[in-house]
Write a protein that holds these residues in place. Structure first.
Motif, short mmCIF file in Angstrom:
data_model
loop_
_atom_site.label_atom_id
_atom_site.label_comp_id
_atom_site.label_asym_id
_atom_site.label_seq_id
_atom_site.Cartn_x
_atom_site.Cartn_y
_atom_site.Cartn_z
N ILE A 275 -16.39 76.58 -1.24
CA ILE A 275 -16.07 77.12 0.09
C ILE A 275 -14.89 78.08 -0.02
CG2 ILE A 275 -15.24 76.54 2.43
CD1 ILE A 275 -16.84 73.93 2.21
N ASP A 276 -13.86 77.67 -0.79
CA ASP A 276 -12.68 78.54 -0.98
C ASP A 276 -13.07 79.83 -1.69
OD1 ASP A 276 -11.20 76.59 0.20
OD2 ASP A 276 -10.39 75.77 -1.66
N GLN A 277 -13.91 79.69 -2.72
CA GLN A 277 -14.37 80.88 -3.44
C GLN A 277 -15.13 81.81 -2.51
OE1 GLN A 277 -16.22 81.32 -7.30
NE2 GLN A 277 -15.87 79.14 -7.65
N GLY A 278 -16.03 81.23 -1.71
CA GLY A 278 -16.81 82.02 -0.75
C GLY A 278 -15.90 82.78 0.19
N THR A 279 -14.86 82.10 0.69
CA THR A 279 -13.92 82.75 1.60
C THR A 279 -13.21 83.91 0.90
OG1 THR A 279 -13.59 80.55 2.52
CG2 THR A 279 -12.09 82.25 3.27
N TYR A 280 -12.82 83.66 -0.35
CA TYR A 280 -12.15 84.71 -1.12
C TYR A 280 -13.06 85.94 -1.25
CZ TYR A 280 -10.36 87.28 -5.15
OH TYR A 280 -9.92 88.27 -5.97
N TYR A 281 -14.32 85.71 -1.67
CA TYR A 281 -15.21 86.85 -1.90
C TYR A 281 -15.65 87.52 -0.60
CZ TYR A 281 -15.18 85.93 -6.85
OH TYR A 281 -14.77 85.78 -8.14
N LEU A 282 -15.71 86.74 0.48
CA LEU A 282 -16.04 87.35 1.77
C LEU A 282 -14.92 88.30 2.19
CD1 LEU A 282 -18.11 87.56 4.01
CD2 LEU A 282 -17.05 85.62 5.14
N ASN A 283 -13.66 87.91 1.89
CA ASN A 283 -12.55 88.83 2.16
C ASN A 283 -12.65 90.07 1.29
OD1 ASN A 283 -11.10 87.58 4.22
ND2 ASN A 283 -10.21 86.10 2.79
N GLN A 284 -13.03 89.87 0.02
CA GLN A 284 -13.21 91.01 -0.88
C GLN A 284 -14.29 91.95 -0.36
OE1 GLN A 284 -10.33 90.37 -2.79
NE2 GLN A 284 -11.53 91.41 -4.36
N ALA A 285 -15.28 91.35 0.33
CA ALA A 285 -16.42 92.15 0.83
C ALA A 285 -16.06 92.95 2.08
CB ALA A 285 -17.59 91.22 1.13
N SER A 286 -14.93 92.60 2.67
CA SER A 286 -14.60 93.22 3.96
C SER A 286 -13.90 94.57 3.81
CB SER A 286 -13.73 92.28 4.78
OG SER A 286 -14.27 91.01 4.77
N THR A 287 -14.39 95.39 2.92
CA THR A 287 -13.89 96.75 2.81
C THR A 287 -15.09 97.68 2.93
OG1 THR A 287 -14.18 96.66 0.43
CG2 THR A 287 -11.98 96.15 1.26
N GLY A 288 -14.82 98.96 2.99
CA GLY A 288 -15.93 99.91 3.08
C GLY A 288 -16.43 100.01 4.50
N THR A 289 -17.49 100.79 4.66
CA THR A 289 -17.96 101.09 6.01
C THR A 289 -19.35 100.53 6.27
OG1 THR A 289 -18.73 103.19 5.14
CG2 THR A 289 -16.63 103.20 6.31
N LYS A 290 -20.00 100.02 5.21
CA LYS A 290 -21.38 99.60 5.41
C LYS A 290 -21.48 98.10 5.60
CE LYS A 290 -25.89 100.64 3.92
NZ LYS A 290 -26.55 99.77 2.99
N LEU A 291 -22.08 97.72 6.72
CA LEU A 291 -22.28 96.31 7.01
C LEU A 291 -23.70 95.94 6.58
CD1 LEU A 291 -20.84 93.92 8.42
CD2 LEU A 291 -22.10 94.55 10.47
N SER A 292 -23.82 95.03 5.62
CA SER A 292 -25.15 94.67 5.12
C SER A 292 -25.59 93.34 5.73
CB SER A 292 -25.11 94.52 3.61
OG SER A 292 -24.30 93.41 3.25
N THR A 293 -26.86 93.03 5.54
CA THR A 293 -27.36 91.73 6.00
C THR A 293 -26.65 90.60 5.25
OG1 THR A 293 -29.16 91.88 4.41
CG2 THR A 293 -29.66 92.57 6.64
N TYR A 294 -26.24 90.86 4.00
CA TYR A 294 -25.53 89.82 3.24
C TYR A 294 -24.18 89.50 3.88
CZ TYR A 294 -29.01 91.06 -0.27
OH TYR A 294 -30.18 91.32 -0.91
N HIS A 295 -23.50 90.54 4.38
CA HIS A 295 -22.24 90.31 5.09
C HIS A 295 -22.47 89.37 6.28
CE1 HIS A 295 -20.83 94.07 3.10
NE2 HIS A 295 -19.64 93.52 3.22
N LEU A 296 -23.52 89.70 7.05
CA LEU A 296 -23.78 88.93 8.26
C LEU A 296 -24.19 87.50 7.91
CD1 LEU A 296 -25.64 91.79 10.10
CD2 LEU A 296 -23.44 90.84 10.78
N GLU A 297 -25.06 87.37 6.90
CA GLU A 297 -25.49 86.03 6.51
C GLU A 297 -24.33 85.22 5.93
OE1 GLU A 297 -29.24 85.40 4.51
OE2 GLU A 297 -29.86 87.41 5.11
N ALA A 298 -23.45 85.90 5.18
CA ALA A 298 -22.28 85.21 4.63
C ALA A 298 -21.37 84.76 5.77
CB ALA A 298 -21.52 86.12 3.66
N GLY A 299 -21.25 85.62 6.81
CA GLY A 299 -20.45 85.26 7.97
C GLY A 299 -21.01 84.02 8.66
N ILE A 300 -22.33 83.97 8.81
CA ILE A 300 -22.96 82.80 9.43
C ILE A 300 -22.71 81.55 8.57
CG2 ILE A 300 -25.19 81.76 10.02
CD1 ILE A 300 -26.11 84.76 10.60
N ALA A 301 -22.91 81.72 7.25
CA ALA A 301 -22.71 80.60 6.34
C ALA A 301 -21.25 80.13 6.35
CB ALA A 301 -23.13 80.98 4.92
#
Lengths: 411, 115
Positions: A275-301
């Protein structure tokens, strides 16, 4: 550890590395020779280790033997050498004797190059997965057949057809260029995502195998996360998604392999590290301008790693599902969204919305309706659950529905 | 299934017709839920796009006027494409638009089949 315990383990971890390094050196046309050399290496290990006992450094032993076998093979087969000469020069310093570079870096580079090769759009998605499992994860044909609930022959054909296709199309195994990363990353991520899902939602009852599939998908995705050219926000988002899902793996089934629903899961079995790792990588993913389905699914998860029902949690989940469906429709997302809608806007509205979905061939549709009608109109709930039961295929799903039905009849 | 254009017209010019920031805020969630519901039925062809408050109107003799309006007060606030079997269904979906409450008008138009 005895040789008969260590060897299968080493086969799983080292086979794929050696094959990747050899393919990287030889090119895809000689994929069979690469596999032969590596298989031969493991055969030698089996013979030698059972006679003389384990060497001091088993992995080092395998690497040395693989190097020698490669060298001998190249010397022995002059025709092969001539045919290979052009490509070998491409990857190896000219004039020097061929040496197999088994450094950590070259192993990682080779595997990365192989991921992009295997995920070439010239082969179908199901073949990509079979080939990835075989070449990149070291799964045997039988194991892959078990995971897909099919026969050895089907997988054998699938893998071979994919190899032929790669050869025909003369795909070069090389470090992906920036433009290739942009063009092909999406396919690569789809394959890795499907690989993970195959393990996570697999109908196969073989639990250790399912866990292995997830672990392999995560290992390969992690390779992409670790490489600076491929560590894009979308890759981090996918890895975060996998971490969050995998964190609940142990809690999802009981010892009999029966499914345990989210609300009944034992939270203490959730893996906090993941869970901690997921949170870390989700923060890493929060750059750039493109929102992907993986971002949204990771947010739900991410929100699902909070067990308690708060209005904030379900409001966030609902909005993420709304967004996900706008980007890409899927029946499962539509059903899950309706469940979130029940949590935020109430069951009555959710039932109205659910009935609009008309997914009448989907057993999740009826079990969702059953769930929504429960405590509002238990007779209707029962009818819905029975329709679900008629459509359920796996024994685990049926068992769960029967349990729910018996609770409704006799609370 | 046919494709329908849903155009949300709003009065962007007169002050009294402009929703307050609170009203705007309160309409975001119902609007998102409405669109999510259309998407959940796999009936969203093209998602809504936001449009600026400027705009130009071009007339017969090449006069170009500022402002998104021609003769009427309402102008395009949002526009998107959905799938529906007929006008009845498309209108039923359009009726769910929560911005109607704030005085918006939703225009529904069926796409002509391509020859």
């Amino acid at each position: 550890m005895e040789a008969n315990e260590l060897l299968p383990q080493l086969f799983r971890t080292e086979y794929r590395k050696l094959v990747s390094v050899l393919c990287y050196l030889f090119g895809i046309e000689h994929i069979e020779q690469a596999e032969d050399i590596v298989s031969d290496t493991f055969l030698s290990a089996t013979e030698s280790w059972s006679l003389k006992g384990l060497p001091e450094n088993p992995t080092g032993w395998l690497y040395t033997v693989a190097k020698n076998k490669t060298r001998n093979y190249l010397k022995r087969n002059t025709l092969f050498e001539q045919k290979l000469a052009a490509e070998l020069n491409y990857n190896a310093p000219q004039g020097e004797e061929i040496d197999l570079d088994l450094s950590t870096k070259n192993i990682a580079d080779s595997q990365l190059a192989m991921i992009f090769t295997v995920c070439n759009p010239c082969i179908s998605n199901e073949s990509q997965i079979a080939l990835a499992l075989n070449l990149l994860c070291g799964f045997g044909i039988q194991e892959i057949a078990d995971a897909f609930l099919t026969t050895k022959e089907v997988i054998y054909k699938r893998v071979n057809r994919a190899k032929e296709k790669l050869k025909e199309s003369q795909i070069k195994i090389q470090q992906p260029t920036l433009s290739e990363i942009n063009d092909r990353l999406e396919t690569v991520l789809t394959t890795l995502y499907l690989l993970f899902s195959e393990g996570y939602y697999s109908t196969s009852q073989n639990i250790p195998l399912r866990k292995d599939l997830c672990a392999e998908a995560m290992r390969l995705t992690h390779l992409l996360v670790e490489n600076e050219t491929t560590a894009k926000p979308v890759v981090n988002a996918l890895f975060a998604l996998m971490c969050f899902h995998a964190s609940r793996f142990e809690a999802r089934t009981n010892e009999q392999g029966e499914i345990i629903l989210y609300q009944d899961q034992d939270e203490t079995l959730w893996n906090q590290d993941l869970i901690d790792q997921g949170t870390y990588y989700l923060n890493q993913a929060s750059t750039g301008t493109k929102l992907s389905t993986y971002h949204l699914e990771a947010g739900i998860a991410y929100w699902h790693t909070h067990k308690e029902d708060t209005p904030e949690k379900w409001e966030n989940i609902l909005q993420l599902y709304n967004h996900l469906l706008i980007l890409e429709y899927s029946p499962i997302a539509a059903l899950n969204r309706t469940f979130a809608l029940a949590k935020t806007n109430g069951k009555q509205e959710a039932i109205r919305e659910a009935e609009k979905l008309k997914l009448t061939d989907n057993y999740f549709y009826y079990s969702l309706l059953g769930n929504l009608y429960t405590n509002l109109d238990n007779n209707k709930a029962l009818t819905q659950y029975e329709k679900a039961l008629a459509l359920a295929k796996s024994s685990a799903d049926k068992a769960l529905l029967l349990k729910t039905i018996s609770c409704l009849i006799d609370p | 299934m046919n494709e329908f254009l849903l155009v949300i017209h709003r009065d962007l010019t007169s002050k009294d017709a402009t929703p307050s920031p609170e009203q705007m805020q309160a309409s975001i969630k119902p609007f998102q839920d409405w669109i999510g519901g259309i998407a959940a039925q796999n009936k969203l062809v093209n998602p809504p796009q936001r449009w600026d408050l400027g705009g130009r109107v071009i007339k017969q003799n090449s006069t170009v006027l500022n402002g998104p309006y021609a003769e009427i007060k309402e102008s395009v606030g949002g526009l998107f494409l959905i799938r529906a079997s007929d006008y009845d269904e498309a209108v039923e979906i359009a009726k769910g638009c929560p911005v109607l409450k704030w005085g918006a008008v939703v225009e529904v138009r069926m796409a002509m089949p391509t020859a």
